[in-house]
Design an enzyme around this catalytic site. Structure first.
Site, PDB file in Angstrom:
ATOM      1  N   LYS A 154      36.767  48.537 -11.993  1.00  0.00           N
ATOM      2  CA  LYS A 154      38.028  48.328 -11.555  1.00  0.00           C
ATOM      3  C   LYS A 154      39.060  49.123 -11.923  1.00  0.00           C
ATOM      4  CE  LYS A 154      37.354  45.161  -8.245  1.00  0.00           C
ATOM      5  NZ  LYS A 154      37.756  43.804  -7.441  1.00  0.00           N
ATOM      6  N   HIS A 157      45.739  48.259 -13.244  1.00  0.00           N
ATOM      7  CA  HIS A 157      46.732  48.918 -12.772  1.00  0.00           C
ATOM      8  C   HIS A 157      48.150  47.891 -13.082  1.00  0.00           C
ATOM      9  CE1 HIS A 157      45.945  45.591 -10.373  1.00  0.00           C
ATOM     10  NE2 HIS A 157      44.946  45.716 -10.477  1.00  0.00           N
ATOM     11  N   HIS A 160      47.647  44.708 -13.841  1.00  0.00           N
ATOM     12  CA  HIS A 160      46.817  44.072 -14.511  1.00  0.00           C
ATOM     13  C   HIS A 160      48.236  44.255 -15.190  1.00  0.00           C
ATOM     14  CE1 HIS A 160      42.772  44.808 -12.981  1.00  0.00           C
ATOM     15  NE2 HIS A 160      42.937  43.584 -13.032  1.00  0.00           N
TER      16      HIS A 160
END
Length: 592
Positions: A154, A157, A160
């Protein structure tokens, strides 16, 4: 033990009482010299424990009342607080350090000698420099801070980003308080989603795109195969079968997964370096093999497992924590199992005094379940684990599409700052590497916006406001630091550590010194709440104090002795501001 402070050219030398819990060295915390003087005399006047008095000393809300204050009720003594404040204020004997004691209702207020404060603070900074504010509270204790922890399939973004920034801050806080800290990135690199990714890569994968940008390509593959799986649920069966092969040690299945992981870590390291963040250990769910088997065995031995539709669960309903699955019916493991195994392995390896998990508030239940399970497994270290949570980032979007990759955020911030910098052609021409400087200001903008409110609060991502040089933003703090560096460059003077600091008499100069003197207290307090916003507030306060000096307290053109003293004050302020910025993970700029 008595500590003698000899200040030159101030004609005073007094024994400073050493009080447990305070700094015994004025080079560590200048304000403790004054606090210890107050605490020792007041303890004698009221037959009190000096440690209790020391802990009750605070900064008053208004400087009109004094420099230090005590709310008498905090001393836990019987009687009328206002009457006691009045009595002790009248009995207190001023000295070279504490020049006045007064009372206002139940409050005792004290004024301190500003010349001595200036000398102690500047000398402490000359002695410690980048280590000014650090202390030895945690000597001999080991802390693990786990943060960032993105999932390889993933995008990296904004969520995080928050974990990364806050986690790095917490690591810095423990470092500054003398602990042996280990920063750990526990990657989401295991589970059924990697089976799904492998199935997707066979269909949509491109070797060239994987090498060029592994994180972006793997995300695109993951999105595409998930879309297919919505229409054809048998893809999920293929994914589960593939992950089962990984768990069973099938080398071909593991080889592809290993490539995904290794290429992603290389790219992550580039991003972390750009953010000024380093990790001591890159771990991951995949690394917890043996520990997970031990965890399952212990869970059985502690009679914590129940069967439910072929799966194994832990029922924590009586603790109001629901039921949680630890092994699916096909024999594959879940997050909780791996987290238990990881915690066991970490304690065996590091014998930590505390382990902190930095993760979003959406993970609150998971960590409560994990910690309760460790407690039920009767680990003596189960009370040494802690979850530090945070709110969400709202309103994220970039010009480049709907998926908000961290790279996109950073690039947009850099471009925005670069455009602002170009508007001042003269200053722009002086910068050696404007691209790097623009990137640094952009990163500062992102980090300061993220850290400006309390951790648990959600906040709105606003690129325009974040990148402004006006108001309390990251660029404003960087500008304050760069302007201080400019004062030093343009003064034409060498720093004189023996400058006559008694010449710094203006209120603006005293305000700067007072704020610098409070930095060690801030560092010590951060361990209690892990609130980066407290450092942000401090950095803005110091920046505003500095700004108030620039108009009248010139270095260039001043009397030589005054110029030396002012230059030393500005240097001290720059070092303190730089230290606060480094605590927040910023790289202080000297030109912008």
């Amino acid at each position: 033990m008595k500590l003698t402070v000899d200040l030159k050219p101030t004609p005073t030398s007094l024994d400073i009482p050493d009080i447990p819990g305070s700094a015994s060295d004025p080079a560590v915390n200048p304000m403790d010299v004054f606090r210890n003087m107050v605490a020792s005399q007041l303890a004698a006047l009221g037959s009190l424990d000096p440690v209790v008095v020391y802990q009750a000393i605070d900064y008053p809300r208004s400087l009109e009342n004094g420099d230090l204050a005590i709310a008498v009720p905090r001393l836990r003594v019987k009687g009328n607080p206002a009457a006691m404040a009045k009595q002790w204020a009248s009995q207190f004997e001023p000295n070279d350090y504490i020049t006045e004691a007064s009372c206002a209702g139940p409050f005792l207020n004290f004024r301190i000698n500003k010349t001595i404060l200036t000398q102690l603070t500047v000398h402490a900074m000359l002695d410690k420099k980048e280590k000014y504010g650090h202390n030895s509270t945690g000597n001999g204790k080991k802390i693990i801070v786990e943060y960032s922890s993105p999932n390889i399939a993933k995008p990296f973004h904004a969520g995080h980003l928050r974990s990364t920034i806050i986690g790095a801050f917490i690591r810095n806080v423990y470092d500054a308080n003398g602990y042996d800290t280990i920063s750990m990135n526990y990657l989401g690199d295991w589970g059924k989603q990697y089976g799904l990714l492998a199935v997707g890569f066979e269909k949509y994968g491109s070797e060239d795109e994987l090498v060029a940008d592994p994180i972006k390509h793997l995300y695109d593959v993951y999105v595409a195969i998930n879309r297919d799986a919505d229409e054809n649920p048998t893809i999920h069966d293929d994914a589960r079968a593939y992950f089962k092969k990984m768990e069973d040690g099938d080398e071909e299945a593991l080889a592809l997964w290993r490539r995904f992981r290794d290429l992603s870590i290389v790219r992550y390291k580039d991003t972390y370096a750009r953010l000024n963040i380093q990790f001591d250990v890159y771990s991951g769910e995949s690394q917890v093999g043996e520990g997970m088997q031990k965890a399952m065995k212990l869970l059985q031995e502690c009679h914590l497992l129940e069967e439910s539709d072929g799966a194994l669960i832990i029922d924590m309903e009586k603790y109001k924590l629901g039921k949680t699955v630890v092994q699916k019916k096909d024999g594959t493991t879940l997050y909780l199992t791996r987290d238990i195994g990881a915690a066991m392995e970490r304690y065996e390896t590091y014998k930590f005094d505390k382990m902190i998990y930095v993760a979003a508030s959406q993970q609150d239940l998971h960590f409560k379940q994990l910690f309760k399970t460790l407690e039920l497994m009767k680990f003596e270290w189960a009370n040494r684990v802690e979850h530090v949570n945070f709110g969400m980032v709202l309103g994220m979007s970039t010009r480049k599409g709907t998926v908000v990759f961290l790279q996109d955020i950073l690039e947009e911030a850099k471009e925005t700052m670069h455009e602002v910098m170009k508007k001042n052609e003269a200053k722009y021409a002086e910068i050696d590497d404007p691209e790097t400087v623009a990137d640094e200001i952009g990163i500062s903008a992102v980090k300061i916006q993220d850290n400006s409110a309390r951790r648990i609060k959600n906040y709105n991502f606003e690129m325009a406001r974040m990148c402004s040089f006006e108001g309390d933003t990251g660029p404003y703090i960087q500008y304050a630091h760069a302007r201080l560096a400019s004062v030093e460059r343009k003064s034409g003077l060498e720093l004189n550590p023996n400058a006559d600091l008694s010449l710094l008499t203006e209120p603006e100069a005293i305000n700067v010194i007072r704020t610098v003197a409070q930095y060690p207290d801030l560092v010590k307090s951060l361990i209690n709440g892990y609130e980066p916003c407290n450092v942000v507030t401090y950095a803005f306060k110091l920046s505003h104090d500095i700004s108030a000096c620039f108009e009248n307290l010139w270095v260039k053109g001043a009397d030589p002795a005054v110029a030396d003293a002012r230059l030393l004050m500005y240097w001290t302020a720059r070092m303190a501001l730089g230290n606060a910025m480094r605590m927040l993970g910023l790289r202080p700029l000297e030109r912008m």
